[in-house]
Structure formats: C-alpha cells, structure tokens
Motif scaffolding. Sequence first.
Motif, PDB file in Angstrom:
ATOM      1  N   SER A 181       0.814  -1.213   0.000  1.00  9.02           N
ATOM      2  CA  SER A 181       0.000   0.000   0.000  1.00  9.02           C
ATOM      3  C   SER A 181       0.849   1.266   0.000  1.00  9.02           C
ATOM      4  CB  SER A 181      -0.928   0.022   1.224  1.00  9.02           C
ATOM      5  OG  SER A 181      -1.833  -1.053   1.188  1.00  9.02           O
ATOM      6  N   VAL A 182       2.041   1.174   0.569  1.00  7.08           N
ATOM      7  CA  VAL A 182       2.894   2.359   0.694  1.00  7.08           C
ATOM      8  C   VAL A 182       3.877   2.488  -0.469  1.00  7.08           C
ATOM      9  CG1 VAL A 182       4.644   3.508   2.122  1.00  7.08           C
ATOM     10  CG2 VAL A 182       2.705   2.356   3.208  1.00  7.08           C
ATOM     11  N   PHE A 183       4.448   1.370  -0.925  1.00  9.88           N
ATOM     12  CA  PHE A 183       5.584   1.445  -1.836  1.00  9.88           C
ATOM     13  C   PHE A 183       5.345   0.885  -3.240  1.00  9.88           C
ATOM     14  CE2 PHE A 183       7.537   1.236   2.440  1.00  9.88           C
ATOM     15  CZ  PHE A 183       8.252   2.424   2.407  1.00  9.88           C
ATOM     16  N   VAL A 184       4.332   0.079  -3.445  1.00 10.13           N
ATOM     17  CA  VAL A 184       4.162  -0.612  -4.729  1.00 10.13           C
ATOM     18  C   VAL A 184       3.029   0.030  -5.527  1.00 10.13           C
ATOM     19  CG1 VAL A 184       3.768  -2.819  -5.869  1.00 10.13           C
ATOM     20  CG2 VAL A 184       4.969  -2.750  -3.668  1.00 10.13           C
ATOM     21  N   LEU A 185       3.317   0.377  -6.777  1.00  8.14           N
ATOM     22  CA  LEU A 185       2.286   0.886  -7.684  1.00  8.14           C
ATOM     23  C   LEU A 185       1.566  -0.319  -8.271  1.00  8.14           C
ATOM     24  CD1 LEU A 185       0.888   3.116  -9.264  1.00  8.14           C
ATOM     25  CD2 LEU A 185       2.808   3.104 -10.870  1.00  8.14           C
ATOM     26  N   ARG A 186       0.318  -0.523  -7.885  1.00  8.01           N
ATOM     27  CA  ARG A 186      -0.411  -1.733  -8.248  1.00  8.01           C
ATOM     28  C   ARG A 186      -1.595  -1.397  -9.151  1.00  8.01           C
ATOM     29  NH1 ARG A 186      -2.481  -5.003  -3.700  1.00  8.01           N
ATOM     30  NH2 ARG A 186      -1.907  -6.804  -4.972  1.00  8.01           N
ATOM     31  N   PRO A 187      -1.880  -2.279 -10.116  1.00 11.28           N
ATOM     32  CA  PRO A 187      -3.042  -2.056 -10.989  1.00 11.28           C
ATOM     33  C   PRO A 187      -4.361  -2.127 -10.224  1.00 11.28           C
ATOM     34  CG  PRO A 187      -2.073  -4.230 -11.381  1.00 11.28           C
ATOM     35  CD  PRO A 187      -1.127  -3.496 -10.502  1.00 11.28           C
ATOM     36  N   GLN A 188      -4.356  -2.778  -9.041  1.00 15.79           N
ATOM     37  CA  GLN A 188      -5.580  -2.844  -8.235  1.00 15.79           C
ATOM     38  C   GLN A 188      -5.908  -1.489  -7.602  1.00 15.79           C
ATOM     39  OE1 GLN A 188      -2.938  -4.759  -7.900  1.00 15.79           O
ATOM     40  NE2 GLN A 188      -3.441  -6.928  -7.751  1.00 15.79           N
ATOM     41  N   ASN A 189      -4.877  -0.670  -7.375  1.00 13.21           N
ATOM     42  CA  ASN A 189      -5.090   0.599  -6.665  1.00 13.21           C
ATOM     43  C   ASN A 189      -4.311   1.745  -7.313  1.00 13.21           C
ATOM     44  OD1 ASN A 189      -4.821  -1.669  -4.143  1.00 13.21           O
ATOM     45  ND2 ASN A 189      -6.678  -0.409  -4.191  1.00 13.21           N
ATOM     46  N   PRO A 190      -4.593   2.066  -8.575  1.00 21.57           N
ATOM     47  CA  PRO A 190      -3.887   3.189  -9.203  1.00 21.57           C
ATOM     48  C   PRO A 190      -4.239   4.530  -8.569  1.00 21.57           C
ATOM     49  CG  PRO A 190      -5.674   2.434 -10.609  1.00 21.57           C
ATOM     50  CD  PRO A 190      -5.566   1.448  -9.493  1.00 21.57           C
TER      51      PRO A 190
ATOM     52  N   ILE B 249       1.618  -0.596 -15.384  1.00 18.84           N
ATOM     53  CA  ILE B 249       0.359  -1.143 -14.863  1.00 18.84           C
ATOM     54  C   ILE B 249      -0.758  -0.989 -15.899  1.00 18.84           C
ATOM     55  CG2 ILE B 249       1.035  -0.724 -12.471  1.00 18.84           C
ATOM     56  CD1 ILE B 249      -0.998   1.592 -12.434  1.00 18.84           C
ATOM     57  N   GLY B 250      -0.645   0.016 -16.774  1.00 14.64           N
ATOM     58  CA  GLY B 250      -1.624   0.146 -17.854  1.00 14.64           C
ATOM     59  C   GLY B 250      -1.548  -1.027 -18.805  1.00 14.64           C
ATOM     60  N   LEU B 251      -0.325  -1.434 -19.162  1.00 11.39           N
ATOM     61  CA  LEU B 251      -0.147  -2.596 -20.029  1.00 11.39           C
ATOM     62  C   LEU B 251      -0.631  -3.872 -19.335  1.00 11.39           C
ATOM     63  CD1 LEU B 251       3.370  -1.863 -21.569  1.00 11.39           C
ATOM     64  CD2 LEU B 251       1.195  -1.946 -22.791  1.00 11.39           C
ATOM     65  N   THR B 252      -0.398  -3.968 -18.046  1.00 11.92           N
ATOM     66  CA  THR B 252      -0.858  -5.134 -17.296  1.00 11.92           C
ATOM     67  C   THR B 252      -2.377  -5.242 -17.338  1.00 11.92           C
ATOM     68  OG1 THR B 252       1.039  -4.989 -15.792  1.00 11.92           O
ATOM     69  CG2 THR B 252      -0.860  -6.259 -15.033  1.00 11.92           C
ATOM     70  N   MET B 253      -3.044  -4.102 -17.200  1.00 13.28           N
ATOM     71  CA  MET B 253      -4.510  -4.099 -17.258  1.00 13.28           C
ATOM     72  C   MET B 253      -5.021  -4.541 -18.621  1.00 13.28           C
ATOM     73  SD  MET B 253      -5.383  -0.544 -15.263  1.00 13.28           S
ATOM     74  CE  MET B 253      -4.997  -0.308 -13.531  1.00 13.28           C
ATOM     75  N   LEU B 254      -4.275  -4.202 -19.678  1.00 11.43           N
ATOM     76  CA  LEU B 254      -4.695  -4.580 -21.026  1.00 11.43           C
ATOM     77  C   LEU B 254      -4.429  -6.047 -21.310  1.00 11.43           C
ATOM     78  CD1 LEU B 254      -3.424  -1.488 -23.079  1.00 11.43           C
ATOM     79  CD2 LEU B 254      -5.793  -2.029 -22.472  1.00 11.43           C
ATOM     80  N   GLU B 255      -3.406  -6.610 -20.701  1.00  7.34           N
ATOM     81  CA  GLU B 255      -2.987  -7.970 -21.016  1.00  7.34           C
ATOM     82  C   GLU B 255      -3.774  -9.043 -20.270  1.00  7.34           C
ATOM     83  OE1 GLU B 255       1.772  -7.345 -22.088  1.00  7.34           O
ATOM     84  OE2 GLU B 255       1.153  -8.351 -20.249  1.00  7.34           O
ATOM     85  N   GLN B 256      -4.205  -8.741 -19.060  1.00  8.84           N
ATOM     86  CA  GLN B 256      -4.787  -9.803 -18.235  1.00  8.84           C
ATOM     87  C   GLN B 256      -5.841  -9.243 -17.300  1.00  8.84           C
ATOM     88  OE1 GLN B 256      -1.951 -10.813 -14.791  1.00  8.84           O
ATOM     89  NE2 GLN B 256      -0.555  -9.919 -16.325  1.00  8.84           N
ATOM     90  N   PRO B 257      -6.752 -10.098 -16.851  1.00  9.99           N
ATOM     91  CA  PRO B 257      -7.730  -9.671 -15.836  1.00  9.99           C
ATOM     92  C   PRO B 257      -6.997  -9.348 -14.530  1.00  9.99           C
ATOM     93  CG  PRO B 257      -8.387 -11.732 -16.889  1.00  9.99           C
ATOM     94  CD  PRO B 257      -6.975 -11.477 -17.302  1.00  9.99           C
TER      95      PRO B 257
ATOM     96  N   THR C  42      -2.425 -10.078  -8.940  1.00 13.21           N
ATOM     97  CA  THR C  42      -1.735  -9.450 -10.066  1.00 13.21           C
ATOM     98  C   THR C  42      -0.616  -8.559  -9.545  1.00 13.21           C
ATOM     99  OG1 THR C  42      -3.757  -9.433 -11.372  1.00 13.21           O
ATOM    100  CG2 THR C  42      -1.984  -7.985 -12.093  1.00 13.21           C
ATOM    101  N   PRO C  43       0.614  -8.756 -10.010  1.00 11.92           N
ATOM    102  CA  PRO C  43       1.738  -7.998  -9.449  1.00 11.92           C
ATOM    103  C   PRO C  43       1.719  -6.529  -9.838  1.00 11.92           C
ATOM    104  CG  PRO C  43       2.468  -9.312 -11.310  1.00 11.92           C
ATOM    105  CD  PRO C  43       1.052  -9.722 -11.034  1.00 11.92           C
ATOM    106  N   GLY C  44       2.281  -5.715  -8.955  1.00 11.87           N
ATOM    107  CA  GLY C  44       2.466  -4.295  -9.244  1.00 11.87           C
ATOM    108  C   GLY C  44       3.882  -4.049  -9.726  1.00 11.87           C
ATOM    109  N   VAL C  45       4.332  -2.808  -9.609  1.00 15.22           N
ATOM    110  CA  VAL C  45       5.649  -2.461 -10.132  1.00 15.22           C
ATOM    111  C   VAL C  45       6.345  -1.507  -9.176  1.00 15.22           C
ATOM    112  CG1 VAL C  45       4.732  -0.521 -11.468  1.00 15.22           C
ATOM    113  CG2 VAL C  45       6.871  -1.586 -12.173  1.00 15.22           C
ATOM    114  N   LEU C  46       7.653  -1.637  -9.077  1.00 13.66           N
ATOM    115  CA  LEU C  46       8.456  -0.724  -8.294  1.00 13.66           C
ATOM    116  C   LEU C  46       9.889  -0.762  -8.794  1.00 13.66           C
ATOM    117  CD1 LEU C  46       8.991  -2.292  -4.704  1.00 13.66           C
ATOM    118  CD2 LEU C  46       8.801  -3.562  -6.820  1.00 13.66           C
ATOM    119  N   GLY C  47      10.634   0.297  -8.584  1.00 19.33           N
ATOM    120  CA  GLY C  47      12.023   0.357  -9.022  1.00 19.33           C
ATOM    121  C   GLY C  47      12.325   1.626  -9.793  1.00 19.33           C
ATOM    122  N   ALA C  48      13.599   2.004  -9.808  1.00 15.94           N
ATOM    123  CA  ALA C  48      14.046   3.247 -10.449  1.00 15.94           C
ATOM    124  C   ALA C  48      14.552   3.046 -11.862  1.00 15.94           C
ATOM    125  CB  ALA C  48      15.145   3.898  -9.603  1.00 15.94           C
ATOM    126  N   SER C  49      14.316   1.877 -12.451  1.00 15.01           N
ATOM    127  CA  SER C  49      14.899   1.626 -13.761  1.00 15.01           C
ATOM    128  C   SER C  49      14.284   2.486 -14.859  1.00 15.01           C
ATOM    129  CB  SER C  49      14.767   0.146 -14.136  1.00 15.01           C
ATOM    130  OG  SER C  49      13.405  -0.215 -14.212  1.00 15.01           O
TER     131      SER C  49
END
Length: 310
Positions: free
Chosen positions: A115-124, A184-192, A197-204
């Motif tokens: 909830s604090v650190f991960v950008l998740r498609p469940q909670n944009p 996360i936008g691409l994740t929403m398009l690819e799968q239910p 469903t994993p989120g994303v994090l990192g400075a890459s």
Amino acid sequence: MAKCDACGSDENMPYQCRRCGQTFCADHRLPENHACPGLGEWNDPDGVFDSGFDDSVQRSGGASDRSLLTKLTGPGGPLAYFRGNMTYAFLAIIWVTFILQWLTLLIGGTALHQSVFVLRPQNPEYVWTWVTSVFAHSPTNFFHIVFNSIVIFFFGPLVERYIGSKKFAILFVVSGMLAGLSQIGLTMLEQPITATTPGVLGASGAALAIMGVITVLNPKLTVLLYFVIPAPIWLLTLATAAISVFFIGSGQAGGGGIAHGAHLVGLFVGLAYGEYVRRTQSIRMSNQVRLGGGGPGGPGGPGGPGRRRF
C-alpha cells in the motif's frame, strides 16, 4: 594533447571545466566562454556567494536573508554535499527507502508494504505510490537495487552536469512515474486484474531515461559492460529497447518478472528529452569519457537496470 570541446583545437595543457566536465583550450576555459550549461545555477547569491559569516544582515521587514533550505544546503550546511548533486541525493533516498521498506514489512507485513511502496493495478488511485514506487525496490532481490544504483551513479552525474540539477530532478521523477503508470496500464490490457496481479516498483524507468539522454547527446560514449566488454552506449540502448519490444509484442510486458513496459517508456522519455536538449542547447559531451575505463567518468556500470514487478 587534447582537443578543445568548443573549437576543436589541439591543446597541450587543456583545462577541464569543473561545472560541465568538458575539456577546453585557454580561450574557452572560462564557463562564460563555452556557454557552460552550469552557468544557470550560478545565479544564486545565497548559496554560492553568501559565506554565512554574517547572518545578522536582514532584509526589509526583519526576516533573515538565509532560508532554512539555504542553511541546510548552503556552504557549511549538513546537506551542502547534495547541492548541485541531485544524483547522489536520489541515491541516498533510494537506499533510505529500501531500509524503510524492510521496516514496513517487519512491522505491518506485505499488505502495508504494498500500500505504501508498490504501484499496483488494483489501486492506481493511491497516488503516493506513483512516487514512492520510483524509489522503492524489491526487498527480496538485492541485485535489483544494486544494479539500478550503479547505473544511476555512473550515468546520472553526466546528465546532471549538462541539463542542471533542477531539470535532472524533474526528468528523474517524471520519467519514473510515467514508466510505472505505463507498466500497470499494459498489465490491465494484457490480463484480468486479480488480488494477486503484481504491481511495479524500481528506479529503472528513471535510469533508462538517463541513458536515453546520454545516447542522444553522446552516442559514441564507450561503456564497459560488466566492467569488461567495451560497447558504445547506443548499442546498449538499442539492445534494451529490442528486448522490451519483443516481450511487449508477445504479450509479456512483465515477462521474467521484469517490467519491460516501464523500461521502454523510460527510455523513450529520455530519448525524446535528449533530442529536445540537443536541438535547443549547444551541448557537446566529450567522447573521451569512458565509463569503466580510467577516464574522467570513472569505472563503468553493468548491463541494463531492472524495474521489478512485485
């Protein structure tokens, strides 16, 4: 013997500008004589010319001339080292965030951490994760933060010298946010979207934006891949883009646990901004800088960074 980056003449005793790192002859050694991009940051009497010796000088109205921020980041301040060094400030934030992630996991568990650190498609709508996810990294994969830190450490200062610290900070944060949101936008398009469903994090995303800027401004810059294999940076950029396009095209934007969509978007932002800088500013980055070689750029970094899915 070296060539002047301003006029191209050979110089037996070259001068290196401490603001932009380029090499010049005697006629162009002063910042104002080679249109140094760092000149814009010198219009700051409080931070550069004010020694802080006499803090009793007051502006009209009695307020102190030195703000809290100036006291902290000005000469003699506890954060003076980070003034004009946003690269290292961001690296410090990244590692402090990594420690906070572990504390959050120990105190509140995975749910609080996500909830604090991960950008998740469940909670944009958790807008704070748009930023925190840029500085957070996978707690279970130490190489994730190490690889990103190495890339930022070696490439970041090069870009910061040429575009200035303020623009560098904006580029870093904005490219990182856009990269994460795109993933996360691409994740929403690819799968239910489910609870797992994993989120994303990192400075890459931000790291690849930095690489994109350098690729446009100095495509012949030599990098020692894994500290051993010399390769021009344009080739590394092309390879990174090709890998990301392949996975995205095959419907695996997060294939292998790597956020390829974030990589590609971050790289695109960097390339676009680098082209804008190239067209609007007279910037020349020296080809003598070799990451990993013993040149002015110091030792080089590894292969591309990885923005992780989590």
